[in-house]
Enzyme design. Structure first.
Site, PDB file in Angstrom:
ATOM      1  N   HIS A 193      -6.622  -5.722  -1.912  1.00  0.00           N
ATOM      2  CA  HIS A 193      -5.621  -4.743  -1.496  1.00  0.00           C
ATOM      3  C   HIS A 193      -4.910  -5.633  -0.250  1.00  0.00           C
ATOM      4  CE1 HIS A 193      -3.488  -1.285  -1.024  1.00  0.00           C
ATOM      5  NE2 HIS A 193      -3.728  -0.982   0.231  1.00  0.00           N
ATOM      6  N   SER A 214       1.067  -1.143   0.068  1.00  0.00           N
ATOM      7  CA  SER A 214       0.005   0.114   0.051  1.00  0.00           C
ATOM      8  C   SER A 214       0.905   1.337   0.018  1.00  0.00           C
ATOM      9  CB  SER A 214      -0.990  -0.074   0.953  1.00  0.00           C
ATOM     10  OG  SER A 214      -1.930   0.867   1.114  1.00  0.00           O
ATOM     11  N   ASP A 218      -7.245  -5.137  -6.827  1.00  0.00           N
ATOM     12  CA  ASP A 218      -7.274  -4.139  -5.711  1.00  0.00           C
ATOM     13  C   ASP A 218      -7.944  -3.169  -6.225  1.00  0.00           C
ATOM     14  OD1 ASP A 218      -6.001  -1.758  -4.470  1.00  0.00           O
ATOM     15  OD2 ASP A 218      -4.013  -2.748  -4.570  1.00  0.00           O
TER      16      ASP A 218
END
Length: 524
Positions: free
Chosen positions: A458, A198, A422
């Site tokens: 994610h 991230s 994602d």
């Protein structure tokens, strides 16, 4: 020592299994004098306990407490100061130094907007990975807070704090950690790695692009490398979904109900029906993700919902139809909780809990827009007029450089792993950047690999083979010269099965044998 004996001595030192350190050496670090740095803690952990990462949902780190071998825990703060907003700032860090050091150093990336110091254990930052964390392998591991003390975006009011979060805290922490490491072991690291997911993945890419002399190995998972544009895309998504969000009894629109779980399940099944078998096997995994030609009309959502789905997956645009942020690949992960939690949330009140809003709106107003506009109404965001207000922050924050020859020339090794599903950082955008980097960096295939994970949302999750180990692949690349062409992966979504993740542009193709085993697939 005579010159002809120097090389054998150096080789013997490198071949040594570990550098040992003691509790006394550890506590002595409390008095270490490092420029503009205050050491607040230097304690020996005999039992090796490491607490849970309370921010693991954002970092991809370990959500449970863990046990490592005996090690030293050092904490400190670099560059303590008072900002223009009257608040305290400084880069806080935690460094864990094992009793038996393997000669490697790992910088552990953060998540969200940072503002916290996660336990420096070096877990592979995909929350579903069962790979051994770096600290347990003998690495020295450091983590930091990005230069501000709370996981909130109001640090954007201070120009220096913006720079620290964007990139400077990485350089500051690296210098301090390596100095402490040398004082502990009287040796510099043989290899220095950065690994994160991230925003931590963005930081990993920043490390390779802006600190190529400090790192020779980088693992960037689901990196928010074009974070400023993704922030605008979050607003775009919300605007689209609110067009079809039904009202409750009080007349308030409920974002979470714009697309129901039944709707998302329909889309996932329709995508599978269209694209699953394109890789040679109908098994619930779309390995041929680039050639998936799914048409949203086939999902049977109705005209209004289909139009919104197409607008979201087409990516944010201005009034002239010019692309602001990349579009997205259609994939099975659209029905996963990890997708919903970012785009729609689950709140049944007028106050949405989608992360696009709870994380995205504040970041846009305080940090990405220049200057900060805390009272800005994102419901009125103008994609023509307001998008340029994010460009200044994008220049310092986004890891978009495509000439990485400075990293390559000193033996750097670069691994990206990204989920096709994602919902916050587009896999299509990542793919396009990687292609451009390969064009702009001579010999890119010698130092870079990208692994795309079908179905993964994610930092793990989704209908995916999301349990894999890029850190061992990086080690083998440096130690044995084995460039990773495939990573063997498992996943809770597919019990008893394994699948190769193939280095892009290759994908896993079933070639015969037991469909549950990775050996039955070839990377083509």
């Amino acid at each position: 020592m005579k010159p002809h004996k120097i090389l054998p001595a150096l080789l013997a030192a490198v071949a040594a299994p570990a550098f040992a350190a003691s509790a006394e050496q550890c506590t002595a670090l409390k008095n270490a004098k490092i420029a503009d740095t205050q050491i607040t803690k230097a304690e020996w952990s005999a039992d090796g306990s490491v607490g849970a990462d309370r921010m693991s949902a954002l970092t991809g780190g370990a959500a449970q407490a863990q046990k490592a071998g005996a090690h030293c825990v050092v904490e400190g703060e670099i560059g303590a100061r008072t900002g223009v907003d009257g608040k305290h700032y400084g880069t806080k860090f935690q460094l864990r130094l094992p009793a038996q050091w393997n000669g490697r150093f790992l910088f552990q990336g953060g998540g969200g907007v940072d503002g916290f110091v996660a336990p420096a254990v070096g877990s592979v930052p995909v929350r579903s990975s069962t790979a051994t964390p770096a600290l347990m392998r003998g690495y020295a591991v450091v983590s930091m807070d990005g230069g501000h003390p709370t996981p909130t975006p109001d640090f954007g009011a201070d120009p220096d704090a913006r720079l620290d979060f964007a990139y400077r805290s990485i350089g500051k922490t690296t210098a301090a950690a390596k100095e402490l490491l040398y004082r502990m072991y009287r040796a510099a690291p043989k290899h220095s790695y950065f690994m994160g997911c991230s925003n931590g993945g963005r930081e990993a890419m920043i490390a390779a692009q802006r600190y190529p002399q400090e790192f020779d190995g980088v693992i960037a998972a689901n990196p928010g490398f074009r974070l400023s544009r993704a922030a605008v895309a979050e607003v775009w998504d919300t605007h689209q979904f609110m067009k079809i969000a039904p009202k409750n009894s009080a007349g308030q629109k409920i974002l979470a109900n714009a697309l129901t779980q039944k709707d998302l399940d329909k889309v996932s099944r329709a995508v599978l029906k269209r694209c699953d078998a394109k890789d040679g096997l109908k098994d619930g995994v779309i390995n041929a993700w680039e050639s998936c030609d799914f048409k949203p009309e086939s999902a049977g959502l109705g005209r209004a919902k289909t139009a919104v789905l197409k607008a979201v997956f087409g990516g944010a645009k201005n009034s002239k139809g010019q692309q602001i942020y990349s579009g997205w690949f259609y994939d099975t992960g659209i029905s996963a909780e990890g997708w919903r939690s970012w785009k729609l949330g689950n709140s049944q009140t007028a106050k949405p809990d989608a992360r696009n809003i709870t994380l995205g709106e504040g970041s846009l107003k305080w940090y990405f827009m220049t200057p900060a506009v805390p009272d800005f109404d994102v419901a009125k965001f103008d994609f023509d007029r307001d998008t340029p207000k994010t460009y200044a922050t994008g220049k310092i924050n986004d890891a978009t450089a495509t000439d990485m020859s400075g990293f390559k020339v000193r033996g750097g090794r670069f691994i990206i792993a990204t989920g096709i599903s994602d919902p916050v950082f587009s896999a299509k955008d990542q793919r396009d950047w990687f292609r451009q980097m390969q064009r702009d960096t001579a010999g890119a295939e010698e130092f870079s690999r990208m692994f795309m994970v079908p179905g993964m949302t994610h930092c793990g999750g989704g209908q995916a083979f999301d349990d894999f180990d890029p850190l061992t692949a990086l080690e083998n690349w440096h130690d044995k010269g084995q460039a990773p062409e495939r990573l063997t992966a498992k996943g809770k979504a597919f019990p008893g099965r394994s699948m190769p993740l193939c280095a892009y542009p290759k994908t896993a193709v079933y070639t015969g044998g037991d469909k549950n085993k990775a050996e039955s697939f070839t990377c083509r």
